[in-house]
Design a protein around this motif. Structure first.
Motif, PDB file in Angstrom:
ATOM      1  N   GLU A 192       0.843  -1.215  -0.012  1.00  0.00           N
ATOM      2  CA  GLU A 192       0.000  -0.098  -0.055  1.00  0.00           C
ATOM      3  C   GLU A 192       0.783   1.251   0.165  1.00  0.00           C
ATOM      4  N   GLN A 193       1.734   1.313   0.934  1.00  0.00           N
ATOM      5  CA  GLN A 193       2.538   2.418   0.904  1.00  0.00           C
ATOM      6  C   GLN A 193       3.494   2.600  -0.432  1.00  0.00           C
ATOM      7  N   TYR A 194       4.024   1.446  -0.864  1.00  0.00           N
ATOM      8  CA  TYR A 194       4.560   1.434  -2.312  1.00  0.00           C
ATOM      9  C   TYR A 194       3.817   2.134  -3.193  1.00  0.00           C
ATOM     10  N   LEU A 195       2.707   1.752  -3.325  1.00  0.00           N
ATOM     11  CA  LEU A 195       1.708   2.148  -4.377  1.00  0.00           C
ATOM     12  C   LEU A 195       1.502   3.587  -4.148  1.00  0.00           C
ATOM     13  N   GLN A 196       1.079   3.907  -2.920  1.00  0.00           N
ATOM     14  CA  GLN A 196       0.900   5.463  -2.821  1.00  0.00           C
ATOM     15  C   GLN A 196       2.128   6.219  -2.828  1.00  0.00           C
ATOM     16  N   THR A 197       3.280   5.882  -2.707  1.00  0.00           N
ATOM     17  CA  THR A 197       4.706   6.861  -2.754  1.00  0.00           C
ATOM     18  C   THR A 197       4.796   6.812  -4.033  1.00  0.00           C
ATOM     19  N   LEU A 198       4.905   5.654  -4.840  1.00  0.00           N
ATOM     20  CA  LEU A 198       4.941   5.792  -6.445  1.00  0.00           C
ATOM     21  C   LEU A 198       3.901   6.515  -6.998  1.00  0.00           C
TER      22      LEU A 198
END
Length: 735
Positions: free
Chosen positions: A328-334
């Motif tokens: 989740e954090q990866y997708l939001q950061t991306l």
């Protein structure tokens, strides 16, 4: 009166001037003020009359002297004629003077025109002469240039040969090479010598070529150092001079690299690399045009350096931190980093970066994110699937509910078809204790997750893959929201509907219908607001619409089935009430004179039950569905009452009670607010009147407005319920 007084005053002033004046000339009596503008003839005569003694009303009627006034008028007319003659003579004199001056002026204009023509001819001659001289001068300049250019080349070649000899001798004696202040001139010479040396054969001039190359390299390094020092001191003019000299050297690109490197020193002091980059480029853009001859190339190289070094390193650090641990954090950061990078690119579009800056910036962005965008959609789908599954499982765990497997295959499909056609409950019903297993909180969470996925998909997907990726996200929403949640709740609700023979059944399936409608409205809104813009211009649009149509029809079938079975269950409850509360003696009381009730207890309880169910239906449905369900319920209610009344025989007082019951049923039917239902109960009330009408009026009542359209068998069946049917031979009316 004021006007009259004014005129008198004017006349008095005129007479005083006549008496006090010198009386010179015959026009002394014609005062100038008599002709004041604007001139009005009537007022002029009035003033003249007032100036004449005896001509006005002063002194009364006796003082008025018409002869004196006539004489004054005659004399004044003569004076005016003399004045007119004088003015006419003066006008004629002025006209003659004007004509004379006009002739003189015309003559003067003709003379000026002639002199102008002469001057124009002289000007043309002079212009031709100047053109001739200019042609000669240009020709002479070409000749001189043809002679001077080879001479200058020879002089320059002589100087270069002189400097070349110094390199041959191995001793640089010229001031240009020893004086540091003449570094620009030395750079120009060594650059030309370097070009010449490259044309010389290596075997004979290897030593001098190496000396020239060494000096070339030394001067190049000195110039770059001089440029660096000038940049640190902020000397823009010196930087421009050195850059112009280095432009012809091979190390010019190194000069640009040094400039770019020093620009970035101290520029990234804040935590926001994107804002720092925008500010840096803004500042550099203001001065780069004053330093370099091709500022657009330098700006493009600066931006390329920032993207490929600083931004790429920063983005990699941010994403690698979450890539394996937190999807989740990866997708939001991306999503955030890609959005901010594209926003930065939009700001950089205002600078001059060459011809196709849009393609240039797009390639830079792609080079940074290409490794992350290649498998973005797989990460998105995997995260969305696990997240949706967790949301649903957390909800069912909070209800202490273990999801049962919904059967599929041949046997289950056969049961489903039998249940749809016969409305029979196949298998035991499940007691859900009134739980609908639908949660708006769960729905909102699923829709929110999907909404964010659509937004990321829109931003991160390649335009050619966008419709396909959006369809995959939509398919997951259908799977978890529509099938795993709504459809499961409908299946559970259907299994929990009791049979029509059950007593005290809880019709909670209407709550399922209510919540399912609300949830599907939210689903439909997200479909239109977030999915449609992503697939509207692609072939995937038809697939999305078809998938939505299929799942909608599937749920509508189950909703219709559940509502139908719920209505059947309601009718079953009403049958139980009537069977338990309605007694045969209700319509054949033994003591007909002692009946005081308005309607039977069974009727009262049935109507109370119906009103409660009508209210529940209204609260559970919306739009036209309310009327549709109420109409079906009303029709079944009417059929139940109709069949119920035909089970009894009636005496006189019993008939009155039956009519009172039907009237109460009809009153209850009005609350449906459905015309057809009310019409059915009106007809039923008219049928009940057949039980009480006199035998001789029976035929007339049967042909009345309410009953004329009914089948004779229906009328006959009601008449057969009368106690006097056989004795009064009422059957003959229907034979």
């Amino acid at each position: 009166e004021e006007a009259w007084v004014g005129r008198r005053a004017g006349g008095l002033r005129g007479r005083l001037r006549d008496k006090e004046g010198d009386g010179a000339g015959p026009m002394a009596a014609v005062a100038p003020e008599l002709f004041e503008e604007p001139f009005v003839a009537d007022e002029y005569i009035e003033r003249l009359a007032w100036r004449t003694p005896g001509g006005g009303s002063r002194g009364g009627v006796e003082a008025f002297d018409p002869k004196r006034l006539q004489e004054e008028f005659v004399n004044h007319i003569q004076e005016l004629k003399l004045l007119d003659e004088r003015i006419q003579r003066r006008v004629e004199k002025l006209e003659q003077q004007v004509q004379r001056e006009a002739k003189e002026f015309a003559k003067k204009v003709q003379e000026l025109q002639k002199s102008n023509q002469v001057a124009f001819q002289h000007f043309q001659e002079l212009d031709e002469h100047v053109s001739y001289v200019a042609t000669k001068v240009c020709h002479l300049g070409d000749l001189l240039e043809g002679v001077n250019t080879p001479r200058q080349r020879l002089v320059e070649a002589h100087k270069l040969m002189k400097y070349f000899n110094e390199f041959l001798d191995g001793e640089l004696r010229s001031d240009v090479f020893t004086n540091p202040e003449k570094i620009e001139e030395a750079a120009d010479i060594i650059q030309k010598l370097h070009l010449i040396a490259q044309e010389l054969p290596f075997d004979r001039f290897s030593e001098v070529k190496s000396k020239i190359a060494s000096k070339y390299h030394d001067l190049e390094c000195q110039l770059i150092q001089e440029f660096t020092n000038a940049q640190r001191r902020g000397q823009i003019s010196r930087m421009r001079e050195v850059a112009a000299v280095l432009l012809h050297f091979k190390g010019y690109s190194h000069c640009v690299d040094v400039y770019i490197k020093q620009c970035q020193e101290g520029a990234y002091l804040r935590n926001d690399i994107f804002e720092d980059t925008a500010a840096l480029c803004q500042n550099v853009n203001k001065q780069v045009g004053d330093i370099f001859s091709s500022p657009e190339t330098v700006m493009a190289k600066l931006i390329q350096s920032i993207f490929e070094v600083r931004l790429q390193s920063y983005i990699k650090d941010q994403l690698e931190e979450h890539k394996k641990s937190d999807a989740e954090q990866y997708l939001q950061t991306l999503y955030d980093l890609y959005t901010r990078t594209t926003n930065l690119s939009s700001k950089l579009m205002e600078f001059n970066l060459g011809t196709d800056k849009q393609t240039f910036l797009s390639k830079l962005i792609k080079s940074i994110f290409v490794s992350y965008l290649e498998n973005y959609v797989e990460v998105e789908i995997g995260y969305l699937r696990s997240r949706s599954s967790m949301i649903l499982q957390r909800y069912y765990d909070s209800k202490n509910h273990q999801k049962r497997a919904i059967g599929s295959g041949g046997i289950q499909d056969l049961k489903e078809r039998i249940r749809q056609r016969t409305n029979l409950p196949l298998g035991p019903s499940i007691d859900t204790h009134g739980e609908t297993f639908l949660s708006q909180e769960v729905v909102v969470n699923l829709l929110q997750e999907t909404k964010q996925a659509f937004e990321r998909c829109h931003r991160l997907s390649d335009p050619s893959d966008l419709p396909k990726n959006a369809f995959r996200i939509f398919s997951l929403l259908v799977e978890f929201l529509c099938i795993e949640h709504i459809d499961y709740a409908l299946e559970t609700g259907l299994a929990g509907i009791p049979s029509p023979d059950s007593k005290n059944a809880n019709h909670y399936f209407l709550d399922v219908v209510n919540q399912a409608n609300t949830i599907f409205h939210l689903f439909d809104k997200q479909f239109n607001d977030h999915l449609m813009p992503l697939v509207s211009s692609s072939p995937k649009l038809s697939e999305c619409l078809q998938k939505k149509k299929d799942i909608t029809e599937q749920m509508e079938v189950k909703l219709d089935m559940g509502i139908d079975r719920t209505l059947s269950c309601m009718i079953g409850q009403m049958k139980h009430i009537l069977a338990a509360e309605q007694k045969k003696t209700d319509f054949k009381p033994e003591d007909e004179n002692n009946v005081l009730i308005q309607y039977t207890n069974a009727c009262s309880k049935v109507c109370a039950y119906v009103r409660k169910q009508v209210e529940k239906i209204r609260n559970s449905m919306d739009g036209k569905n309310v009327d549709t369900v109420l109409m079906e319920f009303g029709v079944r209610f009417h059929r139940l009452v109709y069949e119920h009344l035909q089970q009894y025989s009636y005496n006189c007082m019993g008939v009155m009670l039956a009519i009172c019951d039907v009237a109460e049923y009809r009153k209850c039917a009005k609350e449906f607010k459905i015309a057809l239902v009310l019409q059915l109960f009106d007809t039923l009330h008219s049928l009940c009147n057949l039980l009480v009408v006199a035998p001789e009026n029976l035929k007339q009542v049967c042909s009345g407005e309410q009953l004329a359209m009914l089948d004779k068998n229906i009328l006959h069946s009601f008449v057969q319920l009368r106690l006097d049917y056989r004795s009064a031979r009422l059957g003959r009316h229907f034979s």
